[in-house]
Design a protein around this motif. Structure first.
Motif: not given
Length: 111
Positions: A1-7, A25-33, A95-99, A104-110
């Motif tokens: 899961m890749i997560v970007v907090p909105k604030n 903002l959440e994006y769930s990567l499949s194993d293939t991705e 897109f997620l990095f630009i968001e 002015d938050t960050g990007i989190f990888f789980y």
């Protein structure tokens, strides 16, 4: 899961595992991705430019603006170079990095 907090509030809540899904903002990567991310060198580019360690069974985050910008710049180098199956994933990542930068938050990888 890749997560970007909105604030910033959502980012703080994410740190305490109390963030609402609507604040993220959440994006769930499949194993293939995830495999494509690794095989196409995108994972190494994120780790190198973001000074982090994103990998299987590794959670990490990039919160410094300069590092987020470094990753966006590095991802641009992959335009037209990655295999077709990675093109959509590259767009999502950028897109997620630009968001994260604009919010002015960050990007989190789980993973």
């Amino acid at each position: 899961m890749i997560v970007v907090p909105k604030n910033k509030g959502a980012q703080g809540a994410l740190d305490t595992d109390s963030a609402e899904s609507s604040d993220l903002l959440e994006y769930s990567l499949s194993d293939t991705e995830f495999d494509v991310l690794r095989e196409q060198g995108l994972l190494d580019a994120i780790n190198d430019s973001g000074q982090c360690n994103v990998d299987d069974y590794e959670d990490d985050a990039i919160v410094r603006r300069q590092l987020l910008e470094n990753v966006v710049d590095r991802l641009q180098e992959f335009d037209g170079v990655v295999a077709q199956e990675a093109t959509g994933l590259l767009r999502v990542l950028r897109f997620l990095f630009i968001e994260a930068i604009e919010r002015d938050t960050g990007i989190f990888f789980y993973f």
